[in-house]
Design an enzyme around this catalytic site. Structure first.
Site, PDB file in Angstrom:
ATOM      1  N   GLU A 212      15.843 -20.055   4.249  1.00  0.00           N
ATOM      2  CA  GLU A 212      15.781 -18.926   3.321  1.00  0.00           C
ATOM      3  C   GLU A 212      15.695 -19.405   1.879  1.00  0.00           C
ATOM      4  O   GLU A 212      14.945 -18.837   1.064  1.00  0.00           O
ATOM      5  CB  GLU A 212      16.997 -18.014   3.530  1.00  0.00           C
ATOM      6  CG  GLU A 212      17.149 -16.887   2.523  1.00  0.00           C
ATOM      7  CD  GLU A 212      16.022 -15.868   2.536  1.00  0.00           C
ATOM      8  OE1 GLU A 212      15.996 -15.015   1.630  1.00  0.00           O
ATOM      9  OE2 GLU A 212      15.159 -15.926   3.441  1.00  0.00           O
TER      10      GLU A 212
ATOM     11  N   HIS B 144      12.733 -38.189  11.181  1.00  0.00           N
ATOM     12  CA  HIS B 144      11.653 -37.924  12.138  1.00  0.00           C
ATOM     13  C   HIS B 144      10.395 -37.416  11.434  1.00  0.00           C
ATOM     14  O   HIS B 144       9.597 -36.698  12.037  1.00  0.00           O
ATOM     15  CB  HIS B 144      12.120 -36.924  13.193  1.00  0.00           C
ATOM     16  CG  HIS B 144      13.242 -37.439  14.045  1.00  0.00           C
ATOM     17  ND1 HIS B 144      13.063 -38.387  15.019  1.00  0.00           N
ATOM     18  CD2 HIS B 144      14.572 -37.160  14.026  1.00  0.00           C
ATOM     19  CE1 HIS B 144      14.224 -38.672  15.586  1.00  0.00           C
ATOM     20  NE2 HIS B 144      15.161 -37.942  15.001  1.00  0.00           N
TER      21      HIS B 144
ATOM     22  N   TRP C 237      -2.816  -3.114  -1.566  1.00  0.00           N
ATOM     23  CA  TRP C 237      -2.604  -4.549  -1.405  1.00  0.00           C
ATOM     24  C   TRP C 237      -3.781  -5.060  -0.598  1.00  0.00           C
ATOM     25  O   TRP C 237      -4.004  -4.650   0.530  1.00  0.00           O
ATOM     26  CB  TRP C 237      -1.284  -4.805  -0.690  1.00  0.00           C
ATOM     27  CG  TRP C 237      -0.862  -6.242  -0.649  1.00  0.00           C
ATOM     28  CD1 TRP C 237      -0.234  -6.945  -1.637  1.00  0.00           C
ATOM     29  CD2 TRP C 237      -1.020  -7.154   0.447  1.00  0.00           C
ATOM     30  NE1 TRP C 237       0.011  -8.235  -1.218  1.00  0.00           N
ATOM     31  CE2 TRP C 237      -0.457  -8.393   0.049  1.00  0.00           C
ATOM     32  CE3 TRP C 237      -1.570  -7.051   1.719  1.00  0.00           C
ATOM     33  CZ2 TRP C 237      -0.445  -9.501   0.883  1.00  0.00           C
ATOM     34  CZ3 TRP C 237      -1.559  -8.163   2.548  1.00  0.00           C
ATOM     35  CH2 TRP C 237      -0.998  -9.373   2.128  1.00  0.00           C
TER      36      TRP C 237
ATOM     37  N   ASN D 275      -3.670   3.472   4.384  1.00  0.00           N
ATOM     38  CA  ASN D 275      -2.839   2.300   4.643  1.00  0.00           C
ATOM     39  C   ASN D 275      -3.123   1.844   6.061  1.00  0.00           C
ATOM     40  O   ASN D 275      -3.266   2.675   6.965  1.00  0.00           O
ATOM     41  CB  ASN D 275      -1.348   2.628   4.538  1.00  0.00           C
ATOM     42  CG  ASN D 275      -0.901   2.895   3.124  1.00  0.00           C
ATOM     43  OD1 ASN D 275      -1.655   2.715   2.175  1.00  0.00           O
ATOM     44  ND2 ASN D 275       0.334   3.345   2.969  1.00  0.00           N
ATOM     45  N   GLY D 276      -3.138   0.525   6.280  1.00  0.00           N
ATOM     46  CA  GLY D 276      -3.367   0.015   7.623  1.00  0.00           C
ATOM     47  C   GLY D 276      -4.645  -0.788   7.704  1.00  0.00           C
ATOM     48  O   GLY D 276      -5.272  -1.123   6.702  1.00  0.00           O
TER      49      GLY D 276
ATOM     50  N   ARG E 130       6.783  -1.956  -3.658  1.00  0.00           N
ATOM     51  CA  ARG E 130       6.217  -2.434  -2.400  1.00  0.00           C
ATOM     52  C   ARG E 130       5.186  -3.530  -2.605  1.00  0.00           C
ATOM     53  O   ARG E 130       4.837  -4.246  -1.660  1.00  0.00           O
ATOM     54  CB  ARG E 130       5.568  -1.253  -1.657  1.00  0.00           C
ATOM     55  CG  ARG E 130       6.549  -0.186  -1.230  1.00  0.00           C
ATOM     56  CD  ARG E 130       5.845   1.109  -0.881  1.00  0.00           C
ATOM     57  NE  ARG E 130       5.105   1.009   0.353  1.00  0.00           N
ATOM     58  CZ  ARG E 130       5.487   1.551   1.507  1.00  0.00           C
ATOM     59  NH1 ARG E 130       6.617   2.228   1.562  1.00  0.00           N
ATOM     60  NH2 ARG E 130       4.759   1.439   2.581  1.00  0.00           N
TER      61      ARG E 130
ATOM     62  N   LYS F 248       6.129  -5.979  -0.768  1.00  0.00           N
ATOM     63  CA  LYS F 248       7.520  -5.745  -0.372  1.00  0.00           C
ATOM     64  C   LYS F 248       7.623  -5.254   1.066  1.00  0.00           C
ATOM     65  O   LYS F 248       8.419  -5.747   1.842  1.00  0.00           O
ATOM     66  CB  LYS F 248       8.150  -4.716  -1.324  1.00  0.00           C
ATOM     67  CG  LYS F 248       9.625  -4.451  -1.053  1.00  0.00           C
ATOM     68  CD  LYS F 248      10.466  -5.685  -1.285  1.00  0.00           C
ATOM     69  CE  LYS F 248      11.939  -5.419  -1.127  1.00  0.00           C
ATOM     70  NZ  LYS F 248      12.720  -6.665  -1.183  1.00  0.00           N
TER      71      LYS F 248
ATOM     72  N   GLU G  94       8.282 -18.355  -2.773  1.00  0.00           N
ATOM     73  CA  GLU G  94       7.829 -16.985  -3.010  1.00  0.00           C
ATOM     74  C   GLU G  94       7.643 -16.680  -4.493  1.00  0.00           C
ATOM     75  O   GLU G  94       6.647 -16.083  -4.885  1.00  0.00           O
ATOM     76  CB  GLU G  94       8.853 -15.984  -2.452  1.00  0.00           C
ATOM     77  CG  GLU G  94       8.735 -15.690  -0.984  1.00  0.00           C
ATOM     78  CD  GLU G  94       9.747 -14.644  -0.544  1.00  0.00           C
ATOM     79  OE1 GLU G  94       9.357 -13.699   0.163  1.00  0.00           O
ATOM     80  OE2 GLU G  94      10.936 -14.762  -0.910  1.00  0.00           O
TER      81      GLU G  94
ATOM     82  N   LYS H 283      12.600 -18.544  -0.697  1.00  0.00           N
ATOM     83  CA  LYS H 283      12.783 -17.911  -1.998  1.00  0.00           C
ATOM     84  C   LYS H 283      12.088 -18.718  -3.099  1.00  0.00           C
ATOM     85  O   LYS H 283      11.441 -18.156  -3.972  1.00  0.00           O
ATOM     86  CB  LYS H 283      14.278 -17.776  -2.325  1.00  0.00           C
ATOM     87  CG  LYS H 283      14.972 -16.677  -1.570  1.00  0.00           C
ATOM     88  CD  LYS H 283      14.506 -15.308  -2.015  1.00  0.00           C
ATOM     89  CE  LYS H 283      14.736 -14.265  -0.948  1.00  0.00           C
ATOM     90  NZ  LYS H 283      13.777 -14.314   0.158  1.00  0.00           N
TER      91      LYS H 283
ATOM     92  N   CYS I  49       0.820  -1.204   0.000  1.00  0.00           N
ATOM     93  CA  CYS I  49       0.000   0.000   0.000  1.00  0.00           C
ATOM     94  C   CYS I  49       0.857   1.259   0.000  1.00  0.00           C
ATOM     95  O   CYS I  49       1.709   1.445   0.857  1.00  0.00           O
ATOM     96  CB  CYS I  49      -0.956   0.045   1.180  1.00  0.00           C
ATOM     97  SG  CYS I  49      -2.183  -1.254   1.200  1.00  0.00           S
TER      98      CYS I  49
END
Length: 620
Positions: free
Chosen positions: A493, A516, A74, A110-111, A27, A615, A500, A497, A2
């Site tokens: 990580e 396990h 967003w 925004n929010g 973003r 983002k 994503e 990636k 946003c």
């Protein structure tokens, strides 16, 4: 996540609003829109396409004006659809019939407003009509219901009824040369120009327009007019008092978004890592507390333990840092997911150094977790952040600013590796202060850090081999990533990636945990990516790899040169250029970034703007 841009000027501000939105595209968003005061009425254009399409739409519609607001959304409340896109107008009985027909209040937000349901019910009972599923439209109607000729007063009276987080920009049909902004829990900045003033959620949106920036604080309300502005802030008892905020000269990176010869920003940013690391290390000649701020020398001796608060990729850098801090500095370290930390009972210790890690410095969950830690009496705070002017930097006692530069791709790369550099430096500082770093160790660590950019550059040369692997991943639906010790967070990580940007379901495990549970998933269709450095756990890792091969799994191994792991049937090996000791995680994450990137390219996904992701996550 946003973006807000607003302006009051003596010139047509639509090109400025559009340019601001373009600066904020990195973003992440799924709709966008512009509203202006034009011909005595409110005019707007909204789109679920990119800002470029919105630009064409406003030109086609002839939208122009001296006062206006713009937004990239967003989706949270309501699907990504034009009727849910910002700006929102008030509609309903209001205070006059004209307001009901044409809309009187235009607003972007925004929010998240937590009490929007009860406010909506009250406003509906008073005759207001809702055309969206958003919590934002509630604010527009609420301000309209209060408005009595003074927009600034109406906004102040409205926000005391809101619960949650917000940054808003508002203008009114009846006051054609005025925009009002307010913030609580979401960032908002004021840009001061010559005979014109601006609002934005990020100073980068105003690059090339003004470099005179005022960072609004929690509870601030700002009134923008052509040649002036003033700010009030909310105090106890919901009273507002006039305040002055400093104007700072901020040189935003207006030219940082050039793609150059690269196919995507993510690829560009992966290859910028040697420079980003070098810039982050520039000028560091010795391991001293002052690297983390003027107060660090006094604070660090008071520290008995470390608590790291972060989300997503930043939390994985924190987990890597935990291994360093405990093994080298011999200081206990806990890593908490920021979005969970403040919602559970924990045991505070005032001798804890609370570290927040955030690329943007505006991550809502991390900011909230920081405030919670401080409220529990843990006042020694440090942030590792890529934005020197961010809320996180302003909120913490100490700061280390990474110099990754602007990162456009949603999937973080260079921000992550520079965070790791910062955490390793912190480890060395605390180790030296606690007497666990001998002088020879300090010299060797500095030498290895200075060589790190060249070492990363040599890893980037592996790209052609990794591209060949990526072709084999395109048809897969699942993948496992394995690591041990300080390379387990790197496996996490790498899995993040891949999921994503390629939308392949990927999970990471400590390699010893295979038997396990996860071993049940392994078959010929499950690629297993393995990080194999030449460290003390190598032989254990080799045994875990044999468990995979015995079940027909396909191994893809990033191995240091002296591991003696050879390619064979079902075992694919890419050799890393060199073993790098404690700093090995920084080298091993780079090929995982490239693997995810080239797999996504082969699958044809939107690499820089993956679906459903943003983002900068500025809402809980």
């Amino acid at each position: 996540m946003c973006g807000i841009v607003g302006a009051v000027s003596q010139r047509n501000i639509v090109p400025i609003l559009i340019q601001g939105l373009q600066r904020l595209e990195y973003r992440g968003y799924d709709s966008c829109g512009v509203a202006v005061h034009q011909g005595g009425e409110l005019r707007r254009s909204r789109s679920t396409s990119r800002v470029a399409e919105l630009d064409a739409l406003v030109q086609q519609d002839g939208v122009e004006g001296l006062v206006g607001i713009a937004h990239t959304r967003w989706a949270t409340h309501g699907a990504p659809a034009v009727h849910n896109a910002h700006p929102h107008f008030s509609h309903g009985t209001g205070n006059d019939a004209k307001s009901a027909k044409a809309g009187r209040i235009a607003l972007v937000h925004n929010g998240i407003i937590e009490n929007h349901d009860e406010l909506r019910a009250d406003l509906k009972a008073r005759g207001y009509e809702f055309t969206s599923q958003t919590d934002t439209e509630v604010i527009a109607h609420l301000i309209d219901s209060i408005y009595q000729g003074d927009l600034f007063d109406a906004v102040q009276r409205a926000i005391v009824q809101l619960k949650g987080a917000y940054a808003i920009a508002v203008f009114c049909r009846e006051e054609p040369q005025r925009v009002v902004g307010a913030r609580e829990g979401s960032p908002l900045v004021l840009g001061v120009g010559q005979g014109e003033n601006f609002l934005a959620s990020d100073a980068m949106a105003l690059a090339g327009v003004t470099d005179q920036i005022v960072y609004l604080e929690e509870g601030d309300v700002v009134d923008l007019q052509q040649g002036k502005y003033w700010i009030t802030t909310r105090q106890a008892g919901d009273q507002f008092v006039r305040v002055e905020r400093p104007v700072k000269t901020v040189h935003a990176h207006s030219g940082a978004a050039e793609l150059g010869p690269y196919r995507h920003y993510m690829q560009k940013e992966i290859f910028e890592q040697p420079r980003a690391i070098a810039d982050t290390l520039e000028g560091i000649e010795a391991i001293t507390p002052e690297l983390f701020g003027d107060k660090a020398a006094a604070i660090f001796p008071q520290i008995d333990r470390v608590l790291i608060l972060a989300c997503g990729t930043s939390s994985y850098s924190g987990l890597t840092g935990k291994y360093w801090l405990e093994s080298i500095a011999k200081i206990p370290c806990a890593v908490e997911i920021a979005s969970e930390y403040r919602y559970r009972e924990s045991v505070p210790d005032p001798r804890t150094l609370v570290i927040t890690i955030s690329q943007s410095g505006e991550t809502a969950d991390t900011l909230a977790a920081l405030k919670h830690a401080r409220a529990q009496g843990m006042t020694h705070t440090l942030t590792i952040c890529n934005v020197s002017t961010s809320a996180m930097v302003r909120e913490c006692e100490l700061a280390f600013i990474t110099h990754a530069g602007v990162e456009i791709g949603v999937a973080s790369t260079k921000a992550f590796t520079t965070q790791l550099v910062a955490l390793f430096l912190l480890t060395l500082v605390l180790a030296k202060q606690r007497g666990t770093l001998p002088e020879k160790g300090e010299v060797a660590a500095l030498r290895n850090l200075r060589h790190l950019p060249a070492a990363v550059q040599s890893v980037l040369a592996l790209e052609p081999q990794i591209m060949a692997w990526a072709d084999g991943f395109t048809s897969k639906q699942h993948a496992l990533f394995l690591g041990r010790g300080r390379h387990y967070p790197i496996a996490l990580e790498g899995a993040l990636k891949l999921k994503e940007i390629s939308y392949i379901h990927a999970e990471a495990y400590p390699a010893g945990e295979l038997k396990h549970g996860p071993l049940a998933l392994v078959d010929a269709e499950m690629p297993v990516v393995t990080i194999a450095p030449a460290d003390d756990l190598l032989e254990k890792l080799k045994s875990n790899m044999q468990e995979v091969r015995a079940r027909g799994g396909q191994l893809y191994v990033f191995a240091d040169a002296d591991t003696k792991i050879e390619s064979s049937e079902g075992v694919h090996v890419i050799r890393m250029p060199e073993h790098y000791g404690a700093l090995s995680p920084i080298l091993h994450v780079v090929p995982l970034q490239l693997l995810a990137y080239h797999t996504a390219c082969a699958r044809g996904t939107d690499v820089d703007k993956p679906r459903n992701l943003a983002k900068s996550v500025t809402v809980e």
